[in-house]
Design an enzyme around this catalytic site. Sequence first.
Site, PDB file in Angstrom:
ATOM      1  N   CYS A   2     -14.027  18.257  45.785  1.00  0.00           N
ATOM      2  CA  CYS A   2     -15.083  17.645  44.980  1.00  0.00           C
ATOM      3  C   CYS A   2     -15.586  18.681  43.987  1.00  0.00           C
ATOM      4  CB  CYS A   2     -16.230  17.122  45.829  1.00  0.00           C
ATOM      5  SG  CYS A   2     -17.440  16.183  44.837  1.00  0.00           S
TER       6      CYS A   2
ATOM      7  N   CYS B  44     -12.376  15.641  37.517  1.00  0.00           N
ATOM      8  CA  CYS B  44     -12.852  15.013  38.754  1.00  0.00           C
ATOM      9  C   CYS B  44     -11.634  14.656  39.579  1.00  0.00           C
ATOM     10  CB  CYS B  44     -13.658  13.759  38.438  1.00  0.00           C
ATOM     11  SG  CYS B  44     -14.110  12.785  39.894  1.00  0.00           S
TER      12      CYS B  44
END
Length: 269
Positions: free
Chosen positions: A90, A208
């Site tokens: 993440c 991302c």
Amino acid sequence: MSQPHQERPVSHRTYRIGQIVPSSNVTMETEVPAILRARHAIAPERFTFHSSRMRMTHVTPEQLKAMDADSDRCAVELSDAHVDVLGYACLVAIMSMGPGYHRTSEERLHACTAENGAPAPVVTSAGALVHGLHTLGAGKIALIAPYMRPLTRTVVEYLTQEGIDVLDYAALEISDNLDVAAHDPARLPGLARALDHADADAVVLSACVQMPSLGAIEEAEQVLAKPVVSAAVCTAHQMLRALGLPATAPGAGHLLSGAYAETPVAQGR
């Protein structure tokens, strides 16, 4: 009468890949395995994949902070399986914790594995993106992120602190993490083309690891005529280097083309 010669099967080393994954992430466990399994055509190593999950459904500063606090537990769980490398999947959770936090996270999570008797190198997707861009010599970039604009600004500022100038960016402003995973990667080359990228050394197609982009990386490189990476591609590159393997995989763009197969493992990223 002599028996005909029979070739012995080649022995392949199998590496265990551990990933610390947000509970709503459904992409990192598909793109990183796809990259590493693509190596089967060119290299003998094989990989298995093992995950531990941290609770997070919406990409907000509050949920990201709470989720990051759970990463130590995940590192210990994965070290129970004696993984060979551990990836924190993440990017924005790390970057939202302040400048340079990927170094703190990597050191702390490695210590967790060592204290559990199964030390493993740790790669964060945030640190991997920084290192991947430096490996490419990309001091100026453009990027696409799915986050809300304030969080995207956090990513831009984090990269700026690491000596990377973000010339332009697109914030897609998708707050629900499952909606991020549902974003059509076929749209990304067009979005990248719309960025002010003329002076950029490289383009980040997905800042991302939840927003899919692997299938669009090479198309975007052709469209933009420059290196294109994603957080997932950079993470795979650093995982391979942490394992002491050549960082090469077909179909994942210039960074994994073989041109940077033997770059040094990042230290103190």
